[in-house]
Write a protein that holds these residues in place. Structure first.
Motif, PDB file in Angstrom:
ATOM      1  N   ALA A  26       0.840  -1.199   0.000  1.00 42.54           N
ATOM      2  CA  ALA A  26       0.000   0.000   0.000  1.00 42.54           C
ATOM      3  C   ALA A  26       0.874   1.248   0.000  1.00 42.54           C
ATOM      4  O   ALA A  26       2.034   1.223   0.398  1.00 42.54           O
ATOM      5  CB  ALA A  26      -0.911   0.010   1.225  1.00 42.54           C
ATOM      6  N   GLY A  27       0.260   2.345  -0.458  1.00 38.92           N
ATOM      7  CA  GLY A  27       0.939   3.637  -0.435  1.00 38.92           C
ATOM      8  C   GLY A  27       1.731   3.929  -1.691  1.00 38.92           C
ATOM      9  O   GLY A  27       1.945   3.051  -2.534  1.00 38.92           O
ATOM     10  N   SER A  80       1.597   7.619  -7.377  1.00 41.93           N
ATOM     11  CA  SER A  80       0.486   7.146  -6.558  1.00 41.93           C
ATOM     12  C   SER A  80       0.220   5.657  -6.758  1.00 41.93           C
ATOM     13  O   SER A  80       0.745   5.021  -7.684  1.00 41.93           O
ATOM     14  CB  SER A  80      -0.780   7.925  -6.911  1.00 41.93           C
ATOM     15  OG  SER A  80      -1.216   7.577  -8.230  1.00 41.93           O
ATOM     16  N   THR A  81      -0.626   5.120  -5.901  1.00 40.56           N
ATOM     17  CA  THR A  81      -1.017   3.713  -6.058  1.00 40.56           C
ATOM     18  C   THR A  81      -1.733   3.495  -7.393  1.00 40.56           C
ATOM     19  O   THR A  81      -1.559   2.446  -8.018  1.00 40.56           O
ATOM     20  CB  THR A  81      -1.930   3.259  -4.903  1.00 40.56           C
ATOM     21  OG1 THR A  81      -3.022   4.178  -4.774  1.00 40.56           O
ATOM     22  CG2 THR A  81      -1.172   3.233  -3.596  1.00 40.56           C
ATOM     23  N   LEU A  82      -2.516   4.458  -7.820  1.00 40.06           N
ATOM     24  CA  LEU A  82      -3.193   4.327  -9.121  1.00 40.06           C
ATOM     25  C   LEU A  82      -2.170   4.254 -10.253  1.00 40.06           C
ATOM     26  O   LEU A  82      -2.323   3.457 -11.191  1.00 40.06           O
ATOM     27  CB  LEU A  82      -4.145   5.502  -9.343  1.00 40.06           C
ATOM     28  CG  LEU A  82      -5.408   5.537  -8.476  1.00 40.06           C
ATOM     29  CD1 LEU A  82      -6.202   6.809  -8.750  1.00 40.06           C
ATOM     30  CD2 LEU A  82      -6.267   4.309  -8.736  1.00 40.06           C
ATOM     31  N   HIS A  90       7.897  -0.720 -11.415  1.00 39.38           N
ATOM     32  CA  HIS A  90       9.189  -0.323 -11.980  1.00 39.38           C
ATOM     33  C   HIS A  90       9.082   1.042 -12.661  1.00 39.38           C
ATOM     34  O   HIS A  90       9.876   1.956 -12.385  1.00 39.38           O
ATOM     35  CB  HIS A  90       9.666  -1.374 -12.975  1.00 39.38           C
ATOM     36  CG  HIS A  90      10.885  -0.975 -13.737  1.00 39.38           C
ATOM     37  ND1 HIS A  90      12.142  -0.952 -13.172  1.00 39.38           N
ATOM     38  CD2 HIS A  90      11.047  -0.559 -15.030  1.00 39.38           C
ATOM     39  CE1 HIS A  90      13.023  -0.551 -14.077  1.00 39.38           C
ATOM     40  NE2 HIS A  90      12.383  -0.298 -15.197  1.00 39.38           N
ATOM     41  N   HIS A  91       8.101   1.191 -13.547  1.00 35.20           N
ATOM     42  CA  HIS A  91       7.946   2.451 -14.254  1.00 35.20           C
ATOM     43  C   HIS A  91       7.468   3.564 -13.320  1.00 35.20           C
ATOM     44  O   HIS A  91       7.829   4.737 -13.499  1.00 35.20           O
ATOM     45  CB  HIS A  91       6.975   2.287 -15.420  1.00 35.20           C
ATOM     46  CG  HIS A  91       7.518   1.440 -16.530  1.00 35.20           C
ATOM     47  ND1 HIS A  91       7.119   0.146 -16.755  1.00 35.20           N
ATOM     48  CD2 HIS A  91       8.467   1.694 -17.465  1.00 35.20           C
ATOM     49  CE1 HIS A  91       7.786  -0.358 -17.776  1.00 35.20           C
ATOM     50  NE2 HIS A  91       8.617   0.564 -18.235  1.00 35.20           N
ATOM     51  N   ALA A  92       6.665   3.215 -12.320  1.00 35.86           N
ATOM     52  CA  ALA A  92       6.209   4.219 -11.364  1.00 35.86           C
ATOM     53  C   ALA A  92       7.382   4.754 -10.539  1.00 35.86           C
ATOM     54  O   ALA A  92       7.453   5.950 -10.239  1.00 35.86           O
ATOM     55  CB  ALA A  92       5.141   3.626 -10.447  1.00 35.86           C
ATOM     56  N   THR A 181      -7.667  -9.449   5.227  1.00 35.33           N
ATOM     57  CA  THR A 181      -8.665 -10.514   5.285  1.00 35.33           C
ATOM     58  C   THR A 181      -9.912 -10.088   6.037  1.00 35.33           C
ATOM     59  O   THR A 181     -11.035 -10.367   5.606  1.00 35.33           O
ATOM     60  CB  THR A 181      -8.064 -11.768   5.964  1.00 35.33           C
ATOM     61  OG1 THR A 181      -6.925 -12.195   5.220  1.00 35.33           O
ATOM     62  CG2 THR A 181      -9.074 -12.902   6.024  1.00 35.33           C
ATOM     63  N   THR A 182      -9.725  -9.406   7.159  1.00 36.75           N
ATOM     64  CA  THR A 182     -10.868  -9.079   8.022  1.00 36.75           C
ATOM     65  C   THR A 182     -11.537  -7.751   7.684  1.00 36.75           C
ATOM     66  O   THR A 182     -12.753  -7.610   7.841  1.00 36.75           O
ATOM     67  CB  THR A 182     -10.411  -9.037   9.497  1.00 36.75           C
ATOM     68  OG1 THR A 182      -9.344  -8.090   9.643  1.00 36.75           O
ATOM     69  CG2 THR A 182      -9.933 -10.416   9.935  1.00 36.75           C
ATOM     70  N   VAL A 183     -10.752  -6.768   7.230  1.00 39.71           N
ATOM     71  CA  VAL A 183     -11.289  -5.443   6.948  1.00 39.71           C
ATOM     72  C   VAL A 183     -11.498  -5.217   5.453  1.00 39.71           C
ATOM     73  O   VAL A 183     -12.473  -4.610   5.030  1.00 39.71           O
ATOM     74  CB  VAL A 183     -10.364  -4.341   7.530  1.00 39.71           C
ATOM     75  CG1 VAL A 183     -10.953  -2.958   7.279  1.00 39.71           C
ATOM     76  CG2 VAL A 183     -10.149  -4.560   9.023  1.00 39.71           C
ATOM     77  N   GLY A 184     -10.558  -5.726   4.656  1.00 39.94           N
ATOM     78  CA  GLY A 184     -10.679  -5.595   3.216  1.00 39.94           C
ATOM     79  C   GLY A 184      -9.610  -4.704   2.606  1.00 39.94           C
ATOM     80  O   GLY A 184      -8.623  -4.361   3.257  1.00 39.94           O
ATOM     81  N   VAL A 185      -9.827  -4.334   1.376  1.00 40.78           N
ATOM     82  CA  VAL A 185      -8.854  -3.567   0.588  1.00 40.78           C
ATOM     83  C   VAL A 185      -9.261  -2.097   0.563  1.00 40.78           C
ATOM     84  O   VAL A 185     -10.416  -1.768   0.289  1.00 40.78           O
ATOM     85  CB  VAL A 185      -8.775  -4.134  -0.847  1.00 40.78           C
ATOM     86  CG1 VAL A 185      -7.824  -3.311  -1.703  1.00 40.78           C
ATOM     87  CG2 VAL A 185      -8.348  -5.594  -0.819  1.00 40.78           C
ATOM     88  N   THR A 186      -8.297  -1.221   0.839  1.00 44.24           N
ATOM     89  CA  THR A 186      -8.564   0.216   0.843  1.00 44.24           C
ATOM     90  C   THR A 186      -8.197   0.836  -0.504  1.00 44.24           C
ATOM     91  O   THR A 186      -7.537   0.197  -1.339  1.00 44.24           O
ATOM     92  CB  THR A 186      -7.732   0.925   1.936  1.00 44.24           C
ATOM     93  OG1 THR A 186      -6.373   1.014   1.487  1.00 44.24           O
ATOM     94  CG2 THR A 186      -7.797   0.178   3.259  1.00 44.24           C
ATOM     95  N   PRO A 187      -8.562   2.091  -0.730  1.00 46.89           N
ATOM     96  CA  PRO A 187      -8.152   2.770  -1.968  1.00 46.89           C
ATOM     97  C   PRO A 187      -6.642   2.963  -2.066  1.00 46.89           C
ATOM     98  O   PRO A 187      -6.130   3.293  -3.143  1.00 46.89           O
ATOM     99  CB  PRO A 187      -8.864   4.130  -1.867  1.00 46.89           C
ATOM    100  CG  PRO A 187     -10.001   3.907  -0.944  1.00 46.89           C
ATOM    101  CD  PRO A 187      -9.511   2.907   0.050  1.00 46.89           C
TER     102      PRO A 187
END
Length: 209
Positions: A26-27, A80-82, A90-92, A181-187
Motif C-alpha cells: 500500500a501507499g 500514486s497507487t493508481l 518499476h515504471h512508477a 482478510t478481516t477489513v478488506g482492501v482500501t483505496p
C-alpha cells in the motif's frame, strides 16, 4: 560508509537519486534527489548512510538538517497507487525519480542513481548498484525519501488504523495481511500486487467486493 568521491569525479552539480517503497502492498512510491553543490560538512558526512541502516530518530534528524546545509538542493517526487497499478511499480518508481529531479531548482549536470536502471533525466546519468552505500548524495536522497514516505503512511494510518501502516509502512506484515482478510482492501492498496489481488479475487467470489 558512503563518500563524496563520485560526485567530485564528475564535477559540477551532481544529484544523487533514490526511491523508497517498491515492495509495500500500500501507499505511493517516493523518490528524492539531493545535490550538495558546496560539498558535505564533515560531521554530517559521518552520519549519512543508507536509510535502512539508520534508526528513525537519526533519519529524522538528518532530514531536518539537510535543507539547512549551504548549497544543498532537494527535490521530492512520488507516484500514486493508481499510477503503480496502471504502469507497474518499476515504471512508477522511475516516474517518481523524474519528478524528484524535476523539482530541483534547475537540471543537474549529472545524476547518480541507486540501482542498475535509470529513467531519462535530460542529462548524463550513472547507475550505481548499492549506491546508497557508495554515494553521500544518494544516501541523503534515500533518507529524505524514507522520511517523507513514512510520514505519508503515518497519516494514512490515522484513517485506516487496522493495517498498522505507521509501524510497517505498508509492507506485508502479519498484521497488515490479517487486516486485508478481516477489513478488506482500501483505496491505498496496490491492486496489482499479488497479495492484494488474491484478496480482491476472494472477496469477489464471496460477493463482498
Amino acid at each position: 560508509m558512503p563518500d563524496f568521491t563520485r560526485e567530485q569525479e564528475h564535477g559540477g552539480r551532481v544529484a544523487g537519486v533514490d526511491e523508497v517503497g517498491r515492495g509495500p502492498l500500500a501507499g505511493p512510491v517516493v523518490a528524492a534527489a539531493v545535490v550538495f553543490a558546496a560539498g558535505v560538512p564533515d560531521d554530517l558526512a559521518a552520519i549519512i548512510d543508507d536509510s535502512k541502516k539508520l534508526k528513525p530518530r537519526l533519519r529524522e534528524q538528518i532530514a531536518a538538517r539537510l535543507p539547512t546545509v549551504p548549497g544543498v538542493e532537494i527535490g521530492v517526487g512520488a507516484a500514486s497507487t493508481l499510477e503503480i497499478d496502471d504502469i507497474n511499480i518499476h515504471h512508477a518508481a522511475h516516474l517518481a525519480m523524474q519528478r524528484a529531479v524535476g523539482r530541483l531548482p534547475r537540471l543537474p549536470d549529472h545524476v547518480l542513481v541507486d540501482g542498475n536502471k535509470a529513467p531519462d533525466f535530460g542529462c548524463s546519468t550513472q547507475t550505481l548498484v548499492g549506491g546508497d552505500h557508495l554515494s553521500l548524495s544518494i544516501a541523503a536522497a534515500s533518507i529524505i525519501a524514507k522520511v517523507v514516505r513514512d510520514r505519508i503512511m503515518a497519516r494514512l494510518d490515522a484513517r485506516w488504523p487496522a493495517y498498522g501502516w505507521e509501524k510497517n509502512a505498508g509492507y506485508g506484515t502479519a498484521v497488515h495481511r490479517q487486516a486485508l482478510t478481516t477489513v478488506g482492501v482500501t483505496p491505498h492498496h496496490r491492486r496489482t500486487f499479488g497479495t492484494v489481488r488474491r484478496q480482491l479475487e476472494l472477496l469477489q467470489k464471496e460477493g463482498r467486493a
